[in-house]
Design a protein around this motif. Structure first.
Motif, PDB file in Angstrom:
ATOM      1  N   PHE A 115       0.829  -1.206   0.000  1.00 54.51           N
ATOM      2  CA  PHE A 115       0.000   0.000   0.000  1.00 54.51           C
ATOM      3  C   PHE A 115       0.866   1.260   0.000  1.00 54.51           C
ATOM      4  N   GLY A 116       1.920   1.275   0.814  1.00 54.34           N
ATOM      5  CA  GLY A 116       2.792   2.447   0.887  1.00 54.34           C
ATOM      6  C   GLY A 116       3.454   2.758  -0.437  1.00 54.34           C
ATOM      7  N   THR A 117       3.862   1.723  -1.162  1.00 59.34           N
ATOM      8  CA  THR A 117       4.504   1.920  -2.462  1.00 59.34           C
ATOM      9  C   THR A 117       3.529   2.508  -3.477  1.00 59.34           C
ATOM     10  N   VAL A 118       2.305   1.997  -3.492  1.00 60.78           N
ATOM     11  CA  VAL A 118       1.288   2.515  -4.419  1.00 60.78           C
ATOM     12  C   VAL A 118       0.963   3.977  -4.102  1.00 60.78           C
ATOM     13  N   ILE A 119       0.879   4.319  -2.807  1.00 63.50           N
ATOM     14  CA  ILE A 119       0.594   5.709  -2.421  1.00 63.50           C
ATOM     15  C   ILE A 119       1.690   6.636  -2.931  1.00 63.50           C
ATOM     16  N   ALA A 120       2.950   6.212  -2.787  1.00 69.31           N
ATOM     17  CA  ALA A 120       4.059   7.042  -3.248  1.00 69.31           C
ATOM     18  C   ALA A 120       3.927   7.340  -4.741  1.00 69.31           C
ATOM     19  N   LEU A 121       3.610   6.317  -5.530  1.00 67.69           N
ATOM     20  CA  LEU A 121       3.496   6.487  -6.977  1.00 67.69           C
ATOM     21  C   LEU A 121       2.320   7.400  -7.334  1.00 67.69           C
ATOM     22  N   CYS A 122       1.152   7.143  -6.744  1.00 68.66           N
ATOM     23  CA  CYS A 122      -0.040   7.952  -7.079  1.00 68.66           C
ATOM     24  C   CYS A 122       0.108   9.390  -6.588  1.00 68.66           C
ATOM     25  N   GLY A 123       0.730   9.577  -5.427  1.00 63.11           N
ATOM     26  CA  GLY A 123       0.938  10.927  -4.917  1.00 63.11           C
ATOM     27  C   GLY A 123       1.869  11.725  -5.799  1.00 63.11           C
ATOM     28  N   LEU A 124       2.883  11.056  -6.340  1.00 67.25           N
ATOM     29  CA  LEU A 124       3.799  11.735  -7.258  1.00 67.25           C
ATOM     30  C   LEU A 124       3.073  12.153  -8.529  1.00 67.25           C
ATOM     31  N   LEU A 125       2.279  11.258  -9.085  1.00 66.76           N
ATOM     32  CA  LEU A 125       1.531  11.566 -10.304  1.00 66.76           C
ATOM     33  C   LEU A 125       0.518  12.682 -10.063  1.00 66.76           C
ATOM     34  N   TYR A 126      -0.069  12.721  -8.866  1.00 63.31           N
ATOM     35  CA  TYR A 126      -0.993  13.800  -8.510  1.00 63.31           C
ATOM     36  C   TYR A 126      -0.303  15.161  -8.646  1.00 63.31           C
ATOM     37  N   GLY A 127       0.937  15.236  -8.170  1.00 61.76           N
ATOM     38  CA  GLY A 127       1.647  16.502  -8.181  1.00 61.76           C
ATOM     39  C   GLY A 127       2.190  16.908  -9.531  1.00 61.76           C
ATOM     40  N   LEU A 128       2.185  15.986 -10.491  1.00 61.88           N
ATOM     41  CA  LEU A 128       2.753  16.292 -11.806  1.00 61.88           C
ATOM     42  C   LEU A 128       1.707  16.735 -12.819  1.00 61.88           C
ATOM     43  N   THR A 129       0.450  16.842 -12.387  1.00 61.24           N
ATOM     44  CA  THR A 129      -0.600  17.219 -13.336  1.00 61.24           C
ATOM     45  C   THR A 129      -1.430  18.381 -12.803  1.00 61.24           C
ATOM     46  N   PHE A 130      -1.956  19.184 -13.729  1.00 62.89           N
ATOM     47  CA  PHE A 130      -2.916  20.234 -13.382  1.00 62.89           C
ATOM     48  C   PHE A 130      -4.242  20.004 -14.100  1.00 62.89           C
ATOM     49  N   ASN A 131      -4.383  18.814 -14.681  1.00 63.39           N
ATOM     50  CA  ASN A 131      -5.637  18.444 -15.323  1.00 63.39           C
ATOM     51  C   ASN A 131      -6.659  18.078 -14.238  1.00 63.39           C
ATOM     52  N   PRO A 132      -7.804  18.750 -14.164  1.00 62.50           N
ATOM     53  CA  PRO A 132      -8.772  18.487 -13.080  1.00 62.50           C
ATOM     54  C   PRO A 132      -9.171  17.021 -12.965  1.00 62.50           C
ATOM     55  N   LEU A 133      -9.375  16.350 -14.112  1.00 62.86           N
ATOM     56  CA  LEU A 133      -9.779  14.951 -14.063  1.00 62.86           C
ATOM     57  C   LEU A 133      -8.691  14.085 -13.440  1.00 62.86           C
ATOM     58  N   LEU A 134      -7.427  14.303 -13.847  1.00 61.50           N
ATOM     59  CA  LEU A 134      -6.324  13.501 -13.308  1.00 61.50           C
ATOM     60  C   LEU A 134      -6.053  13.843 -11.845  1.00 61.50           C
ATOM     61  N   ILE A 135      -6.274  15.101 -11.477  1.00 63.16           N
ATOM     62  CA  ILE A 135      -6.137  15.469 -10.067  1.00 63.16           C
ATOM     63  C   ILE A 135      -7.108  14.655  -9.218  1.00 63.16           C
ATOM     64  N   VAL A 136      -8.346  14.542  -9.690  1.00 63.08           N
ATOM     65  CA  VAL A 136      -9.353  13.783  -8.948  1.00 63.08           C
ATOM     66  C   VAL A 136      -9.021  12.291  -8.954  1.00 63.08           C
ATOM     67  N   VAL A 137      -8.586  11.743 -10.096  1.00 62.00           N
ATOM     68  CA  VAL A 137      -8.291  10.308 -10.200  1.00 62.00           C
ATOM     69  C   VAL A 137      -7.129   9.918  -9.284  1.00 62.00           C
ATOM     70  N   PHE A 138      -6.002  10.629  -9.407  1.00 60.93           N
ATOM     71  CA  PHE A 138      -4.841  10.273  -8.588  1.00 60.93           C
ATOM     72  C   PHE A 138      -5.073  10.608  -7.118  1.00 60.93           C
ATOM     73  N   GLY A 139      -5.804  11.694  -6.851  1.00 59.05           N
ATOM     74  CA  GLY A 139      -6.148  12.005  -5.474  1.00 59.05           C
ATOM     75  C   GLY A 139      -7.047  10.950  -4.868  1.00 59.05           C
ATOM     76  N   PHE A 140      -7.972  10.439  -5.666  1.00 60.51           N
ATOM     77  CA  PHE A 140      -8.853   9.353  -5.229  1.00 60.51           C
ATOM     78  C   PHE A 140      -8.024   8.123  -4.846  1.00 60.51           C
ATOM     79  N   LEU A 141      -7.039   7.775  -5.665  1.00 54.00           N
ATOM     80  CA  LEU A 141      -6.203   6.595  -5.401  1.00 54.00           C
ATOM     81  C   LEU A 141      -5.325   6.803  -4.164  1.00 54.00           C
ATOM     82  N   VAL A 142      -4.802   8.024  -3.993  1.00 55.35           N
ATOM     83  CA  VAL A 142      -4.019   8.315  -2.789  1.00 55.35           C
ATOM     84  C   VAL A 142      -4.879   8.105  -1.553  1.00 55.35           C
ATOM     85  N   ASN A 143      -6.086   8.658  -1.555  1.00 54.15           N
ATOM     86  CA  ASN A 143      -6.973   8.505  -0.405  1.00 54.15           C
ATOM     87  C   ASN A 143      -7.362   7.050  -0.181  1.00 54.15           C
TER      88      ASN A 143
END
Length: 452
Positions: free
Chosen positions: A328-356
């Motif tokens: 779980f910790g490894t997946v969070i690290a990956l999704c959190g990184l991808l969250y920070g690399l985008t400003f697309n609203p849809l991807l922000i919600v998708v990666f933020g959803f996975l982090v949560n």
């Protein structure tokens, strides 16, 4: 020597209405803990406009809140050992509810900061006691699952708060205060008082065998009336009376090593999670999204939180908890990184959803894993100190986030957050003990091990 049997008597009970009502009470406390923990984060963008506060000032208030969490965690461990699990659970929940209520009447940043520090102390204290209480009240075979179920219900407080905040904060210049009133409803835990029983394992550890037997007989009578005749428990075992635990106990090797390991677990979880959840609305607003949109996007991502806790409930008693935490910790690290690399609203919600989703699964697994590394004598202190040190570490976390944002930009914050999660996963993989219990023959007496 004394004869101890609370663990064996609880372990042979089938899951019944008693366990479900206890779960509901603990889940209620968790719900408003999770509801309250992000109230400042969801109102901060509005306060920037109303009071003219800065990102650095938000960082200082958030940092001091984690100092409060550390104090609350350590004090809770001492209280739970001295006054009992049930009474301390009620007192700590009332404490954070009162000061959340007071936060609604803040008149400036200083007053709000003081109230938030006191609220945070109560929140962390309640969490420590709830984790220990669930560990000691449920059969070993299902305690991880019920710990996760409590989080499944409780974590709904996070999206509830964020959705309420997204609706009420923009209404007027005073409506942000309603968010703190909402968080104070944890006070209603007093309605569950008569349904909660003191931990017989705590009573037994204090040598109060008659009181422990009385509680156990009442629980057994309730379960037996619903489920029919109960199987006989394993015979009592001889144990040396437990001396009063002090912080020096944690210097003993059997307590020191798990305390250090869990400190790393909770330090990385705290900085990683709160670095994300406490800052996402503010940083999105600073990057050009409106306050309404930033709060709404974050509210959508937190819908993943209950699903993550449910995922943890599915895997926690089926697979080794250590490796679930690592994954779980490894997946969070990956999704959190991808969250920070985008400003697309849809991807922000998708990666933020996975982090949560995976973070709340990780937290549920951590709540089940932590107390299993200690016996009854060291459980309260070891859990509270390691959890408290994790919270204390984030006194520096917001300052680091503010410095990274001001010095290197938005994306550097999420690289830092991903790194903390990865460090935690690596340390757990290398040093974390396994806790999945081995099957014990029915006729063989069971002694409480470190994982008991």
């Amino acid at each position: 020597m004394q004869r101890a049997n609370a663990l064996n008597r609880l372990d042979r009970l089938p899951v019944s209405r008693f366990h479900k009502v206890t779960l509901l009470a603990v889940s209620f406390a968790y719900f408003f803990e999770f509801a309250d923990i992000n109230t400042f984060a969801t109102t901060a963008p509005k306060l920037i406009d109303l009071w003219g506060i800065t990102v650095d000032q938000i960082a200082y208030v958030t940092s001091l809140s984690f100092v409060g969490m550390f104090i609350g965690s350590v004090v809770a461990g001492t209280m739970a050992d001295r006054w009992g699990r049930k009474r301390t659970l009620l007192l700590t929940t009332l404490f954070f509810g009162v000061f959340s209520f007071a936060s609604a009447f803040s008149w400036d940043l200083v007053s709000l900061g003081v109230f938030r520090v006191l609220t945070s102390a109560g929140l962390a204290a309640m969490t420590v006691v709830a984790v220990i209480y669930v560990n000691e009240m449920y059969p070993s075979a299902v305690r991880g699952k019920f710990q996760a179920y409590a989080i499944v219900i409780g974590i709904c407080g996070t999206p509830a708060t964020n959705l309420i905040a997204s609706a009420v904060v923009p209404l007027s210049d005073w409506s942000w205060r309603l968010v703190f009133l909402w968080g104070s409803l944890g006070l209603l835990l007093v309605l569950f008082t008569r349904h909660l029983k003191e931990s017989p394992r705590w009573l037994e550890s204090r040598g109060e065998h008659a009181a422990a037997d009385e509680v156990l007989r009442e629980i057994e009578a309730r379960v037996g009336a619903e489920m029919g005749p109960l199987p006989a428990p394993a015979p009592p075992v001889e144990e040396a009376p437990a001396a009063k635990a002090s912080l020096r106990v944690l210097l003993q090797r059997k307590y020191l090593m798990p305390t250090l390991l869990l400190t790393v677990l909770w330090v990385t979880q705290t900085i990683g999670f709160f670095g994300y959840s406490s800052w996402a609305p503010t940083l999105l607003a600073k990057e050009g999204f409106s306050v309404e949109k930033s709060v709404f996007y974050v509210a959508l991502t937190t819908v993943g939180a209950p699903l993550g806790s449910y995922l943890a409930a599915l895997v926690t008693d089926r697979f080794e908890r250590k490796w679930c935490l690592v994954a779980f910790g490894t997946v969070i690290a990956l999704c959190g990184l991808l969250y920070g690399l985008t400003f697309n609203p849809l991807l922000i919600v998708v990666f933020g959803f996975l982090v949560n989703l995976f973070e709340r699964g990780y937290t549920a697994l951590g709540y089940a894993y932590s107390p299993e590394l200690f016996d009854t004598r060291g459980r309260s202190l070891g859990t509270s100190v390691s959890y408290g040190l994790g919270r204390l570490s984030n006194a520096a976390g917001p300052l680091i986030v503010a410095a990274l944002y001001n010095g290197h930009g938005y994306q550097s914050v999420f690289c830092f957050i991903a790194g903390t999660w990865l460090v935690g996963a690596i340390v757990l993989a290398a040093f974390g003990p396994r806790t999945r219990p081995k099957r014990v023959p029915v006729d063989q007496p069971r002694r409480e091990s470190v994982a008991g």
